[in-house]
Motif scaffolding. Structure first.
Motif, PDB file in Angstrom:
ATOM      1  N   GLY A   1     -34.435  40.277  26.427  1.00 28.02           N
ATOM      2  CA  GLY A   1     -35.425  39.465  26.715  1.00 28.02           C
ATOM      3  C   GLY A   1     -35.070  37.769  27.192  1.00 28.02           C
ATOM      4  O   GLY A   1     -35.870  37.212  27.483  1.00 28.02           O
ATOM      5  N   CYS A   2     -33.662  37.689  26.863  1.00 32.58           N
ATOM      6  CA  CYS A   2     -33.271  36.238  27.167  1.00 32.58           C
ATOM      7  C   CYS A   2     -32.650  36.192  28.729  1.00 32.58           C
ATOM      8  O   CYS A   2     -32.337  37.258  29.245  1.00 32.58           O
ATOM      9  CB  CYS A   2     -31.951  35.981  26.289  1.00 32.58           C
ATOM     10  N   THR A   3     -32.933  34.939  29.016  1.00 28.17           N
ATOM     11  CA  THR A   3     -32.272  34.651  30.674  1.00 28.17           C
ATOM     12  C   THR A   3     -31.597  33.612  30.586  1.00 28.17           C
ATOM     13  O   THR A   3     -31.694  32.522  29.744  1.00 28.17           O
ATOM     14  CB  THR A   3     -33.619  34.386  31.552  1.00 28.17           C
ATOM     15  N   VAL A   4     -30.611  33.398  31.748  1.00 27.70           N
ATOM     16  CA  VAL A   4     -29.910  32.198  31.651  1.00 27.70           C
ATOM     17  C   VAL A   4     -29.938  31.878  33.259  1.00 27.70           C
ATOM     18  O   VAL A   4     -29.348  32.029  34.300  1.00 27.70           O
ATOM     19  CB  VAL A   4     -28.237  32.428  31.578  1.00 27.70           C
ATOM     20  N   PRO A   5     -31.135  30.533  33.442  1.00 28.53           N
ATOM     21  CA  PRO A   5     -31.286  30.165  34.720  1.00 28.53           C
ATOM     22  C   PRO A   5     -30.201  29.484  35.276  1.00 28.53           C
ATOM     23  O   PRO A   5     -30.171  29.255  36.350  1.00 28.53           O
ATOM     24  CB  PRO A   5     -32.435  29.238  34.469  1.00 28.53           C
ATOM     25  N   SER A   6     -29.401  28.745  34.530  1.00 26.17           N
ATOM     26  CA  SER A   6     -28.217  27.866  34.867  1.00 26.17           C
ATOM     27  C   SER A   6     -27.148  27.907  33.793  1.00 26.17           C
ATOM     28  O   SER A   6     -27.444  28.437  32.695  1.00 26.17           O
ATOM     29  CB  SER A   6     -28.596  26.434  35.270  1.00 26.17           C
ATOM     30  N   ARG A   7     -26.171  27.248  34.253  1.00 29.16           N
ATOM     31  CA  ARG A   7     -24.810  27.354  33.348  1.00 29.16           C
ATOM     32  C   ARG A   7     -25.261  26.289  32.071  1.00 29.16           C
ATOM     33  O   ARG A   7     -24.475  26.466  31.074  1.00 29.16           O
ATOM     34  CB  ARG A   7     -23.730  26.594  33.987  1.00 29.16           C
ATOM     35  N   HIS A   8     -26.272  25.609  32.065  1.00 29.43           N
ATOM     36  CA  HIS A   8     -26.615  24.927  31.101  1.00 29.43           C
ATOM     37  C   HIS A   8     -27.967  25.062  30.673  1.00 29.43           C
ATOM     38  O   HIS A   8     -28.512  24.158  29.735  1.00 29.43           O
ATOM     39  CB  HIS A   8     -26.489  23.351  31.369  1.00 29.43           C
ATOM     40  N   GLU A   9     -28.535  26.199  30.772  1.00 27.37           N
ATOM     41  CA  GLU A   9     -29.980  26.354  30.376  1.00 27.37           C
ATOM     42  C   GLU A   9     -29.828  27.998  29.834  1.00 27.37           C
ATOM     43  O   GLU A   9     -29.450  28.833  30.458  1.00 27.37           O
ATOM     44  CB  GLU A   9     -30.854  26.299  31.235  1.00 27.37           C
ATOM     45  N   ALA A  10     -30.701  28.044  28.724  1.00 21.88           N
ATOM     46  CA  ALA A  10     -30.933  29.508  28.285  1.00 21.88           C
ATOM     47  C   ALA A  10     -32.443  29.577  27.877  1.00 21.88           C
ATOM     48  O   ALA A  10     -33.018  28.508  27.302  1.00 21.88           O
ATOM     49  CB  ALA A  10     -30.340  29.838  27.010  1.00 21.88           C
ATOM     50  N   VAL A  11     -33.100  30.714  28.109  1.00 24.08           N
ATOM     51  CA  VAL A  11     -34.533  30.857  27.941  1.00 24.08           C
ATOM     52  C   VAL A  11     -34.565  32.002  26.789  1.00 24.08           C
ATOM     53  O   VAL A  11     -34.181  33.081  26.881  1.00 24.08           O
ATOM     54  CB  VAL A  11     -34.967  31.207  29.251  1.00 24.08           C
TER      55      VAL A  11
ATOM     56  N   LYS B   1     -42.141  31.848  25.116  1.00 25.34           N
ATOM     57  CA  LYS B   1     -40.571  31.452  25.656  1.00 25.34           C
ATOM     58  C   LYS B   1     -40.105  30.231  25.416  1.00 25.34           C
ATOM     59  O   LYS B   1     -40.871  29.157  25.464  1.00 25.34           O
ATOM     60  CB  LYS B   1     -40.387  31.866  27.122  1.00 25.34           C
ATOM     61  N   LEU B   2     -38.871  29.961  24.894  1.00 22.11           N
ATOM     62  CA  LEU B   2     -38.299  28.659  24.687  1.00 22.11           C
ATOM     63  C   LEU B   2     -37.194  28.325  25.588  1.00 22.11           C
ATOM     64  O   LEU B   2     -36.273  29.309  25.466  1.00 22.11           O
ATOM     65  CB  LEU B   2     -37.686  28.555  23.361  1.00 22.11           C
ATOM     66  N   SER B   3     -37.231  27.155  26.229  1.00 18.82           N
ATOM     67  CA  SER B   3     -36.093  26.937  27.186  1.00 18.82           C
ATOM     68  C   SER B   3     -35.407  25.655  26.611  1.00 18.82           C
ATOM     69  O   SER B   3     -36.099  24.686  26.207  1.00 18.82           O
ATOM     70  CB  SER B   3     -36.735  26.295  28.593  1.00 18.82           C
ATOM     71  N   ILE B   4     -34.099  25.918  26.469  1.00 17.44           N
ATOM     72  CA  ILE B   4     -33.336  24.913  26.210  1.00 17.44           C
ATOM     73  C   ILE B   4     -32.157  24.625  27.166  1.00 17.44           C
ATOM     74  O   ILE B   4     -31.397  25.343  27.524  1.00 17.44           O
ATOM     75  CB  ILE B   4     -32.443  25.539  24.901  1.00 17.44           C
ATOM     76  N   ARG B   5     -31.993  23.414  27.610  1.00 21.56           N
ATOM     77  CA  ARG B   5     -31.225  22.698  28.605  1.00 21.56           C
ATOM     78  C   ARG B   5     -30.638  21.590  28.188  1.00 21.56           C
ATOM     79  O   ARG B   5     -31.411  20.786  27.721  1.00 21.56           O
ATOM     80  CB  ARG B   5     -31.951  22.533  29.833  1.00 21.56           C
ATOM     81  N   GLY B   6     -29.455  21.485  28.362  1.00 28.81           N
ATOM     82  CA  GLY B   6     -28.506  20.292  27.854  1.00 28.81           C
ATOM     83  C   GLY B   6     -27.250  20.289  28.016  1.00 28.81           C
ATOM     84  O   GLY B   6     -26.647  21.364  28.566  1.00 28.81           O
TER      85      GLY B   6
END
Length: 145
Positions: free
Chosen positions: A32-42, A102-107
């Motif tokens: 159920g997790c996704t990776v919208p970019s190299r620096h972000e996980a949902v 959902k929790l989005s973490i970008r950094g």
């Protein structure tokens, strides 16, 4: 190569591999997790408590306590670029948000993607306290240390 730690029950689907200046954070059952970019996980929002427990395990390891990594430059995010050095470097500030379940973490980390049902990331020790503070603002995280 790092030292794979034995996950605790409180860490849920997360595991940690300790390295000298960073650690790998792995999440199994990541369908159920996704990776919208190299620096972000949902990830699921319920992971806030699991992440807090994983961070406590990192802080309990001697690599954290020795603080040999502490003289690093927290504004240098070039280590997150691909080996060819191309692409966008992340912001030095964490951006975390909750949207329903959902929790989005970008950094300033590298997210390697969901492969074979496992999401795995690399996070420098330098960024752990600021990520923890961002997660606390959403109702998760641990006491920074």
């Amino acid at each position: 190569m790092g030292a794979i730690q034995e996950p605790t029950r409180e860490m849920g689907p997360y595991g940690v591999e300790i390295r000298s200046e960073s650690f790998y954070l792995n999440r199994t059952e990541a369908g159920g997790c996704t990776v919208p970019s190299r620096h972000e996980a949902v990830v699921p929002a319920a992971d806030l408590t699991y992440l807090a427990a994983a961070f406590e395990q990192v802080r309990g390891h001697k690599a954290w306590r020795l603080r040999e990594w502490a003289a690093g430059d927290p504004t240098d995010t070039s280590w997150t670029l691909p080996p060819d050095g191309t692409g966008e470097a992340p912001d030095i500030a964490w951006q975390v948000s909750r949207d329903g379940d959902k929790l989005s973490i970008r950094g300033p980390w590298t997210v390697y993607g969901v492969e074979r049902g496992v999401l795995f990331t690399e996070l420098r020790y330098l960024e752990l306290t600021s990520l923890d503070e961002a997660l606390k603002a959403l109702g998760g995280g641990t006491d920074a240390g």
